[in-house]
Design an enzyme around this catalytic site. Structure first.
Site, PDB file in Angstrom:
ATOM      1  CG  HIS A   1       2.288  16.365 -25.042  1.00 28.69           C
ATOM      2  ND1 HIS A   1       3.271  15.727 -24.351  1.00 28.69           N
ATOM      3  CD2 HIS A   1       1.136  15.742 -24.707  1.00 28.69           C
ATOM      4  CE1 HIS A   1       2.741  14.749 -23.623  1.00 28.69           C
ATOM      5  NE2 HIS A   1       1.444  14.749 -23.822  1.00 28.69           N
TER       6      HIS A   1
ATOM      7  CE  LYS B   1       0.875  15.526 -19.941  1.00 27.90           C
ATOM      8  NZ  LYS B   1      -0.367  14.820 -20.273  1.00 27.90           N
TER       9      LYS B   1
ATOM     10  CG  ASP C   1      -1.842   1.127   1.301  1.00 31.72           C
ATOM     11  OD1 ASP C   1      -1.587   2.127   0.597  1.00 31.72           O
ATOM     12  OD2 ASP C   1      -2.836   1.035   2.027  1.00 31.72           O
ATOM     13  CG  LEU C   2       1.871   2.780  -3.820  1.00 32.34           C
ATOM     14  CD1 LEU C   2       1.622   3.516  -5.112  1.00 32.34           C
ATOM     15  CD2 LEU C   2       3.282   2.204  -3.808  1.00 32.34           C
TER      16      LEU C   2
END
Ligand code: BG6
Length: 485
Positions: A235, A143, A89-90
């Site tokens: 971009h 991103k 679990d981050l």
């Protein structure tokens, strides 16, 4: 420099959309092409599965069909041998001990790829540092990196306390596209265009990234983001900087990034008092795209019914330097447009004096069209005499279709960029300074739009966007290329 001592590639967000559609297929392609060092493991981190077997099953059903051209059984199974699965679990720092125990014995360099929501970037980096895993490792940041200059700087500061800039890889996948690399080759490998690539000979430049796709199940994310943050800040401004940059002295990381940065810093601030004349925002409503009815943006899953988020942006941009002063760069991007196309159009000035008389010229401008996708090509428009009596000139073109010339398989953007990370090549990644210069330029536009509170202009899905985007160019006496075709 090619890695030969092995690597461990830790993929956070191992079951996410990006992992499924781009990162794992990209790693597989690198493996199949023989470019991925043999002694390398990929540790997928997620909490959605209980063990490796379940994860591998998910890869069979969800990842394999995204591989293009299709995978063969032998190399696919061979690739799966590289996969480790780490269930954590981050948000729980203590869970990272499992990761440490799994990867500590593995030799070679370490890459941590954060394909998670940005709010997890800093907690993950701190947990890695606590576990002693960050020393000498490389970190890849997907991103969006923040929501504005402040949040992006906060992430950069916090990540920068743990990883040095030379180990931070900020991805803009457009930089990994073969045609974008070709743009560098066209500009700096040929003497032909350079003398003309300046205000004396260029009338205007258009850069378009048009998509047929809508928000594709990312309504929630997109509705809080909008086209300016999602496409222009990164971009489109990266493409603009490559088109407009001075020749770098080499293709080395710093040389390239420094020249791009100079362009970003020379962008003329948008005139806020007159913003609607230089910046158009739009949002699609129902329409027909390639014969299929598509719903309005506000009815997409995850999007607020009263949303005023823009799905289309067109801008007139100027660069304040000697090469480009006074030359407008028209940028455009949007979802649910008439066609999927990314291209750069360089419109050259007309001849100073026509020896043929104005009546004989049907179309007086030379133009170079660099098509990035689909069907990468370069087309140069010139005038030629129409056969027959009289001296009537007509626009004709010289074409270079890359697929006809080069028969080799193309490398996907992610494949190239992933290999670059593993091999320690930073040139195609974005430096913090570039990212912040782009935010500095974009932010006043966002603030002014928010202050005015004007809803976006509506356009029917399947068209080229609001009419105001054409008016932007008409004021300069030109039009978007598609509208002529
Ligand atoms: C991503 C955007 O960065 O680029 C998406 O978040 C967009 O909204 C995508 O669809 C476009 O990339 P490509 O390679 O399909 O042109």
């Amino acid at each position: 420099m090619q890695v030969d001592t092995g690597f461990t590639f830790v993929l956070f967000g191992g079951t996410g959309d990006l992992a499924m559609r781009k990162i794992l297929p990209g790693l597989y392609q690198a493996h199949r092409s023989g470019l991925l060092p043999a002694a390398g493991r990929i540790a997928a981190v997620a909490r959605g599965f209980c063990n490796r077997e379940a994860y591998i099953q998910w890869m069979h059903t969800h990842v394999r069909h995204h591989v293009k051209p299709a995978s063969d059984d032998v190399s696919w199974n061979d690739f799966l041998e590289r996969i480790l699965f780490v269930r954590i679990d981050l948000g729980q720092p203590e869970d990272y001990t499992v990761l440490r125990d799994t990867i500590s014995p593995l030799p070679g360099i370490r890459v941590f790829y954060l394909a998670t929501r940005p709010s997890l970037f800093v907690p993950i980096c701190r947990a890695l540092a606590c576990m002693g895993l960050s020393n000498g490792a490389r970190i890849v940041l997907e991103k969006p990196l923040g929501y504005d200059l402040k949040s992006s700087s906060a992430i950069n500061d916090a990540v920068g306390e743990i990883f040095e800039e030379g180990h931070i890889y900020r991805i803009d996948h457009y930089l990994g596209k073969e045609p974008v690399q070709n743009l560098l080759a066209l500009r700096f490998g040929n003497a032909l265009f350079e003398p003309l690539w300046r205000r004396e000979w260029v009338d205007s430049i258009q850069i378009t990234i048009a998509e047929e796709l809508g928000v594709e199940g990312r309504g929630d994310f997109y509705d809080n983001t909008g086209a300016l943050r999602d496409m222009v800040q990164n971009h489109l401004l990266q493409l603009l900087s490559i088109v407009a940059m001075e020749p770098p002295h080499s293709m080395h990381t710093d040389a390239l990034r420094d020249e791009k940065l100079r362009v970003l810093r020379a962008l003329k601030p948008i005139e806020l008092c007159n913003i609607s004349r230089v910046a158009v925002r739009g949002q699609y409503y129902t329409g027909v795209l390639k014969g299929v009815a598509v719903p309005a943006y506000v009815t997409e899953h995850g999007v607020s019914a009263s949303s005023t988020t823009e799905t289309f942006v067109a801008l007139k941009v100027e660069i304040e330097n000697w090469r480009w002063a006074g030359v407008p760069f028209f940028l455009r991007t949007g979802k649910r447009l008439s066609d999927r196309v990314a291209e750069i159009v360089v419109n050259f000035r007309a001849v100073p004096h026509s020896v043929f008389g104005s009546m004989t010229l049907r179309n007086s401008s030379n133009r170079l069209v660099i098509r990035l996708q689909p069907n990468e090509s370069i087309r140069l428009y010139c005038l030629a005499k129409q056969p027959g009596e009289g001296m009537n000139l007509q626009s004709v073109h010289l074409d270079l279709a890359f697929d006809e010339f080069f028969k080799e398989d193309r490398m996907e953007a992610y494949q190239r960029l992933l290999l670059d990370v593993i091999n320690g090549r930073l040139a195609l990644f974005v430096h913090r300074d570039e990212q912040e210069a782009a935010w500095k330029w974009v932010e006043p536009i966002l603030s002014e739009w928010a202050r005015l509170g004007t809803p976006p202009r509506r356009y029917a899905a399947g068209t080229w966007g609001p009419a105001a985007a054409s008016a932007l160019l008409a004021r300069h006496g030109t039009c978007w290329l598609e509208e002529e075709n």
